[in-house]
Write an enzyme that holds these catalytic residues in place. Sequence first.
Site, mmCIF file in Angstrom:
data_model
loop_
_atom_site.group_PDB
_atom_site.id
_atom_site.type_symbol
_atom_site.label_atom_id
_atom_site.label_comp_id
_atom_site.label_asym_id
_atom_site.label_seq_id
_atom_site.Cartn_x
_atom_site.Cartn_y
_atom_site.Cartn_z
ATOM 1 N N ASP A 131 7.148 -17.936 -47.996
ATOM 2 C CA ASP A 131 6.838 -18.381 -46.630
ATOM 3 C C ASP A 131 5.330 -18.452 -46.432
ATOM 4 O OD1 ASP A 131 9.559 -18.211 -46.069
ATOM 5 O OD2 ASP A 131 9.391 -16.420 -44.823
ATOM 6 N N ARG A 182 7.750 -26.591 -48.727
ATOM 7 C CA ARG A 182 8.451 -26.653 -47.446
ATOM 8 C C ARG A 182 7.396 -26.992 -46.385
ATOM 9 N NH1 ARG A 182 9.468 -21.012 -45.365
ATOM 10 N NH2 ARG A 182 11.528 -20.898 -46.339
#
Length: 305
Positions: A131, A182
């Site tokens: 992340d 992402r």
Amino acid sequence: MSALRSLILAAADSPRLQRLVQRYGFRLGAARFVAGESLDAAVPVLRRLNGQGLLTNTTLLGEGVRDEAASRMVVAAYREVLDRIDAESLRTNVALKLTHLGLSLDEELAQRNVTELVEHAASVGNFVRIDMEESRHVDATLRIYRSLRESGHENLGAALQSYLFRTETDLAELLPLAPNLRLVKGAYLEPPEIAYPRKRDVDAAYARLLEASLAGSGFTAVATHDEVLIEQAISFARDHGIPKERLQFQMLYGVRSRLQLDLVRRGFDVLVATPYGPEWYRYLMRRLAERPANVLFLLRNLVRG
Ligand SMILES: Cc1cc2nc3c(=O)[nH]c(=O)nc-3n(C[C@H](O)[C@H](O)[C@H](O)COP(=O)(O)OP(=O)(O)OC[C@H]3O[C@@H](n4cnc5c(N)ncnc54)[C@H](O)[C@@H]3O)c2cc1C
């Protein structure tokens, strides 16, 4: 940025509010966004989502650890998650935060910890997504991602945030690695010196990143619930002959479930980010900040209580 969003994100750092919300929140509404407080509770949720044709990832919620020993416990927990995914044949990978693995204590510690997990994931045919957290961690996070890729690890990806001015340059520098990225808008409170304060600029930057990433040779995970951007990704991929294997949509558990299934019906890969664990407070606050109407959802549950 709306004043309410800033207020909720600032409250994410309040220990008093955290104690209050942790006491009642799971029952009141955190369960909408979090699969459970334990891995055992999360597994049936992951299985149900897989049964609907959705891919999933899971995360042991938490960020920032006090010492090395705590970071090693997080590594042990993720090894167990990867083994459990393997044993249950789930179509689930893992997404984690480097501060949970010790990044704010020592970059080398975080790198050692994540390397161990990426290697363990490879041994069971799985994948690890890193992340992206607050802006102060971006340089170290990208250094670690690059270093792992350059040392031959293929089963990992990173995330980039369109609200940061720097991200278009970061993307351009990563593209030669054929990265697995992402793309997100960004969920933290960042100052206007480094991040677009206006939503329409964040959205426009996302659209530019999307096209640049899809035009590269890597894999793009379009992580947004924004239907305009989702349709833009679909049209761009179609017009440029980008195969479906290089594109995936990602959304959060509890957000726009119907849209997730519609995209599956249209033949796209959709991954639902489905976290679990007792440390869900800051995650919940970020979900409330994204859509302050969610606060009403929580309060309604309180009244019904
Ligand atoms: C799979 C995934 C991974 C992520 N990883 C990261 C990360 O690593 N780092 C990071 O900073 N951020 C991450 N985020 C969060 C992201 O940055 C945004 O905060 C979040 O996705 C909301 O923005 P949006 O792109 O959906 O667009 P928005 O324009 O905010 O929302 C579009 C529409 O989606 C719906 N919606 C959006 N959020 C919610 C919500 N919480 N509740 C209900 N409805 C909602 C609303 O209908 C809204 O109108 C991630 C998001 C996803 C989906």
